[in-house]
Design a protein around this motif. Structure first.
Motif, short mmCIF file in Angstrom:
data_model
loop_
_atom_site.label_atom_id
_atom_site.label_comp_id
_atom_site.label_asym_id
_atom_site.label_seq_id
_atom_site.Cartn_x
_atom_site.Cartn_y
_atom_site.Cartn_z
N HIS A 268 0.81 -1.22 0.00
CA HIS A 268 0.00 0.00 0.00
C HIS A 268 0.85 1.27 0.00
N ARG A 269 2.06 1.18 0.52
CA ARG A 269 2.96 2.36 0.52
C ARG A 269 3.66 2.56 -0.81
N ASP A 270 3.74 1.52 -1.61
CA ASP A 270 4.58 1.54 -2.81
C ASP A 270 3.84 2.16 -4.01
N SER A 271 4.60 2.45 -5.03
CA SER A 271 4.07 2.92 -6.30
C SER A 271 5.01 2.45 -7.40
N ILE A 272 4.58 2.56 -8.64
CA ILE A 272 5.45 2.18 -9.74
C ILE A 272 5.19 3.13 -10.91
N GLY A 273 6.27 3.70 -11.43
CA GLY A 273 6.14 4.66 -12.51
C GLY A 273 5.28 5.86 -12.13
#
Length: 380
Positions: A29-34
């Motif tokens: 939930h904390r992560d993101s991509i691009g």
């Protein structure tokens, strides 16, 4: 001291370590991509599929490596990505169990159990294995694919019953009593009866099953949770190939509770050795799928009271004429766990249903049971 018998750990009052599963979910939930936030795990399989479709292969595999426990169990993720993620998860789990084998803080029983799990994970890491889901928490859950889901013209899903966990997911002895053995036998038979038709079979043990035939097996609580998971699993399958469910024992309770919410692509629900489907008649399942039922000679399930009193019991016997299912011949199959034995009449009929050869499915007198247009509960 508190003895944690399930895992073999012995503690001496130290604060409990943070739950690894919760940590992994929080990391997702904390992560993101691009620059894009990752979707909520509560998102529909359609939403998950759309999110992954917006990315390229490199980002897929990056997420599989970063968050294997999440990606490997997320319905709607491309299957090749789930396979890759679960290889990461299995490798990690195998290493953890190998370390526990020699850990002197474990009891002898705990070290032995760790060794068995390490061996199971090593087997699931075999080069040709396609693990669709893997969760080692508790007694564990898993699902495996035989064949190619992306190109299959028909998909079969085997839903097993009680006492299914990671250690019983596959067996060397009594091989065809395990989910993997059942799926292997069905896939082999489907290829034999329809060699020109690409098909895939899923050994779907991705729910927590009752232990033994006690109170939990007589109620629908675990089946309800399993039904939720089964619905999402089918919704997350790629393509639009027709799907047939093969539900053994308590697995038929799961399929009964899921029936009304299953996608229309589920055309057939087959129950074997069933204690009931939580309804009194097949036409009350709320599905347009054909419902088939069989019970082998000597299956002890026939002696289980087919009734429903409050939360106890699962209702009418599906092989009883009043239920309205199509009664499939089991013939040479014997006992409660013999339905998927190679060479059995039940397995042969299952393969015919799984490949759409409905007019060749035989009933109790050996005659064809139905036509492709036969409605639920209406024999030919």
């Amino acid at each position: 001291m508190t003895v944690l018998a399930a895992s073999g750990w012995i503690t001496s009052g130290e604060p409990a370590a943070p739950d690894p599963r919760s940590q992994r979910l929080a990391a997702w939930h904390r992560d993101s991509i691009g620059g894009a936030e990752l979707p909520s795990l509560a998102s529909s399989p359609e939403r998950i599929a759309s999110f992954f479709a917006s990315m390229g292969h490199r980002k897929w595999m990056l997420l599989a490596e970063r968050h294997p426990e999440v990606v490997g169990n997320l319905d709607g993720v491309p299957v090749e990505v789930r396979y890759a993620a679960n290889r990461h998860s299995l490798a990690r789990a195998r290493q953890e169990e190998r370390e526990r084998i020699d850990d002197e803080r474990l009891s002898a029983a705990g070290r032995h159990h760790a060794g068995r799990l390490a061996n199971r994970y090593a087997s699931l890491l075999g080069e040709d294995r396609q693990i669709l889901s893997f969760d080692p928490s508790g007694t564990g859950r898993a699902a495996e694919v035989l064949g190619d889901l992306d190109t299959a013209h028909r998909i079969s899903v085997v839903v097993p019953g009680v006492d299914t966990d990671l250690l019983t997911f596959e067996r060397t002895r009594m091989r065809y009593r395990s989910p993997v053995g059942m799926a292997e036998a069905l896939h082999t038979e489907q290829t034999a009866v329809a060699p020109e038709l690409p098909s895939a079979v899923i050994a779907w043990a991705d729910y927590t099953t009752p232990r033994g035939v006690g109170v939990s097996a007589a109620t629908g609580e675990l089946a309800a949770e399993g039904a939720d998971r089964l619905v999402r699993a089918v919704e997350g399958l790629p393509g639009d190939a027709p799907v047939a469910l093969f539900c053994h024992s308590y697995g038929s309770v799961v399929c009964g509770l899921a029936a009304e919410r299953l996608p229309d692509r589920v055309t057939d629900i087959v129950v074997a050795g069933s204690p009931g489907m939580r309804v009194s008649r097949a036409d009350r399942l709320g599905t347009d799928a054909r419902v088939w039922a069989t019970r082998a000679i000597g299956d002890w399930i026939r002696d289980v009271p087919h009734l429903a009193v409050g939360p106890i019991g699962h209702g009418t016997d599906p092989v009883h004429p009043s239920f309205g299912a199509l009664h499939v011949a089991s013939g040479s199959a014997r006992g409660h766990t013999g339905y998927f034995e190679p060479g059995s009449d039940s397995l042969r009929n299952f393969a015919r249903i799984g490949t759409g050869l409905f007019t060749t499915v035989t009933g109790l007198r050996g005659a064809p049971l139905c036509t492709p247009e036969t409605p639920v509960g209406q024999p030919a």
